[in-house]
Design a protein around this motif. Structure first.
Motif, short mmCIF file in Angstrom:
data_model
loop_
_atom_site.label_atom_id
_atom_site.label_comp_id
_atom_site.label_asym_id
_atom_site.label_seq_id
_atom_site.Cartn_x
_atom_site.Cartn_y
_atom_site.Cartn_z
N PHE A 1 -8.06 0.17 -8.44
CA PHE A 1 -8.40 -0.97 -7.56
C PHE A 1 -9.12 -2.11 -8.40
O PHE A 1 -8.43 -3.29 -7.95
CB PHE A 1 -9.38 -0.46 -6.63
CG PHE A 1 -9.87 -1.45 -5.47
CD1 PHE A 1 -9.06 -1.95 -4.66
CD2 PHE A 1 -11.36 -1.85 -5.54
CE1 PHE A 1 -9.45 -3.17 -4.03
CE2 PHE A 1 -11.83 -2.80 -4.46
CZ PHE A 1 -10.84 -3.49 -3.86
N GLU B 1 -6.41 -3.22 -1.80
CA GLU B 1 -7.57 -3.02 -1.10
C GLU B 1 -7.56 -2.16 0.15
O GLU B 1 -8.47 -1.07 0.25
CB GLU B 1 -8.20 -4.26 -0.61
CG GLU B 1 -9.52 -4.19 0.04
CD GLU B 1 -10.35 -5.51 0.59
OE1 GLU B 1 -11.34 -5.52 1.19
OE2 GLU B 1 -9.55 -6.49 0.21
N LEU B 2 -6.48 -2.15 0.83
CA LEU B 2 -6.06 -1.22 1.74
C LEU B 2 -6.06 0.09 1.57
O LEU B 2 -6.23 1.24 1.93
CB LEU B 2 -4.77 -1.70 2.79
CG LEU B 2 -5.04 -2.78 3.50
CD1 LEU B 2 -3.70 -3.20 4.16
CD2 LEU B 2 -5.93 -2.61 4.52
N PHE C 1 -6.94 1.44 -1.25
CA PHE C 1 -7.99 2.01 -1.73
C PHE C 1 -9.13 2.54 -0.72
O PHE C 1 -9.62 3.82 -0.60
CB PHE C 1 -8.99 0.89 -2.48
CG PHE C 1 -10.43 1.33 -3.21
CD1 PHE C 1 -10.39 2.22 -4.09
CD2 PHE C 1 -11.69 0.57 -2.68
CE1 PHE C 1 -11.65 2.64 -4.49
CE2 PHE C 1 -12.66 1.08 -2.96
CZ PHE C 1 -12.99 2.23 -4.06
N MET C 2 -9.22 1.84 0.50
CA MET C 2 -9.96 2.33 1.76
C MET C 2 -9.29 3.56 2.25
O MET C 2 -9.99 4.58 2.67
CB MET C 2 -10.12 1.25 2.69
CG MET C 2 -10.79 -0.21 2.12
SD MET C 2 -12.61 0.08 1.63
CE MET C 2 -13.16 0.72 3.07
N VAL C 3 -8.08 3.50 2.37
CA VAL C 3 -7.42 4.81 2.97
C VAL C 3 -7.59 5.89 2.25
O VAL C 3 -7.79 6.80 2.85
CB VAL C 3 -5.94 4.28 3.11
CG1 VAL C 3 -5.13 5.68 3.64
CG2 VAL C 3 -5.66 3.16 4.26
N THR C 4 -7.72 5.76 0.87
CA THR C 4 -7.51 6.77 -0.19
C THR C 4 -9.13 7.58 0.05
O THR C 4 -9.19 8.66 0.12
CB THR C 4 -7.47 6.27 -1.68
OG1 THR C 4 -6.21 5.86 -1.73
CG2 THR C 4 -7.90 7.67 -2.49
N LEU C 5 -10.21 6.61 0.09
CA LEU C 5 -11.43 7.19 0.27
C LEU C 5 -11.51 7.91 1.71
O LEU C 5 -11.94 9.02 1.81
CB LEU C 5 -12.35 5.98 0.35
CG LEU C 5 -12.65 5.25 -0.97
CD1 LEU C 5 -13.79 4.18 -0.96
CD2 LEU C 5 -13.18 6.38 -1.86
N VAL C 6 -10.92 7.47 2.89
CA VAL C 6 -11.03 7.93 4.18
C VAL C 6 -10.31 9.37 4.02
O VAL C 6 -10.72 10.24 4.45
CB VAL C 6 -10.17 7.13 5.21
CG1 VAL C 6 -10.14 8.01 6.58
CG2 VAL C 6 -11.14 5.86 5.49
#
Length: 258
Positions: free
Chosen positions: A122, A146-147, A149-154
């Motif tokens: 990222f 960025e999207l 990365f955030m979806v991966t964390l969720v």
């Protein structure tokens, strides 16, 4: 007895010689590597880094997206099979439960790798987009990164929660919620002796691998400090990680020895 002592002394001398050769070789290698970097600094500066970063800004977000999608598809397929196996377990066959637990361990490894890979990829995507300027298409690639990365964390949290729940169904004595900051402590306290031994052994191997990786990164960042003018921050960051790891390890060892 004397023969044993002689063999021990010879063995120790061999160890000392090998260690001295490694240290000397490292010093000599570092010296010549530094000279080589200094001699070729103009060549490194002549490379068209902007074109390289432009290529990375376009290709890496796509590769990142595909890789994360593949990892989580495999993870959730494995979860579905694990859930079916848990439902089909009769509650008595230990061989079956051991096989399911191995599958849970493997399945939980994948989302962790996805999350940690994101922490590496990222920032590279964002930096590459920044280097290419304010072109609209590069901005969209940065937003995509960025999207993802955030979806991966969720998805990482969701996958870990589901897998931990299946482990709890197999072992009702297990305690802890992955969204709780004290999850590792609670999970450890509800583990049996065999599980704690396995955790200790794997943690020690992970610790040693981290130490070796930090030493390699220290050498790389030290060379890059002169080759690419990266400054002292990368070297300092790696050194801080080394210090924290050793201090945490030593403090925990002293506490356990009391």
């Amino acid at each position: 007895m004397r023969d044993t002592e002689k063999k021990l002394k010879k063995s120790n001398v061999k160890i000392y010689v090998i260690f001295a050769v490694i240290v000397l070789g490292s010093l000599i290698g570092g010296f010549f590597a530094g000279r080589q970097v200094g001699a070729n600094k103009e060549t490194l500066e002549s490379i068209d880094w902007d074109s390289m970063w432009r290529l990375i800004s376009v290709t890496l977000p796509i590769v990142y997206t595909v890789a994360m999608a593949a990892l989580f598809i495999v993870t959730f397929v494995m979860y579905g099979r694990i859930k079916s196996a848990v439902k089909a377990w009769d509650g008595d066959d230990e061989d079956v439960i051991d096989g399911i637990e191995r599958k849970i361990t493997l399945a939980s490894f994948l989302p962790c790798m996805a999350a940690f890979t994101g922490f590496l990829v990222f920032p590279i995507c964002i930096y590459a987009a920044e280097r290419t300027g304010s072109a609209t298409k590069f901005t969209w690639y940065a937003i995509l990164s960025e999207l993802i990365f955030m979806v991966t964390l969720v998805l990482y949290c969701v996958a870990e929660k589901l897998l931990v729940d299946e482990e709890k169904r197999l072992n009702p004595e297990k305690k802890g919620n992955i969204f709780d900051v004290n999850f590792r402590r609670d999970w450890e306290q509800s583990s049996d002796e065999a599980e704690l031994i396995m955790a200790a052994r794997s943690s020690k191997k992970g610790f040693m691998a981290g130490i070796k990786a930090c030493f390699v990164l220290w050498v790389i960042t030290f060379v890059c400090m002169f080759a690419f003018d990266t400054g002292v921050l990368p070297v300092a960051a790696v050194s801080i990680v080394l210090v924290v790891m050793y201090v945490a390890y030593g403090a925990a060892l002293v506490k356990l020895q009391r």
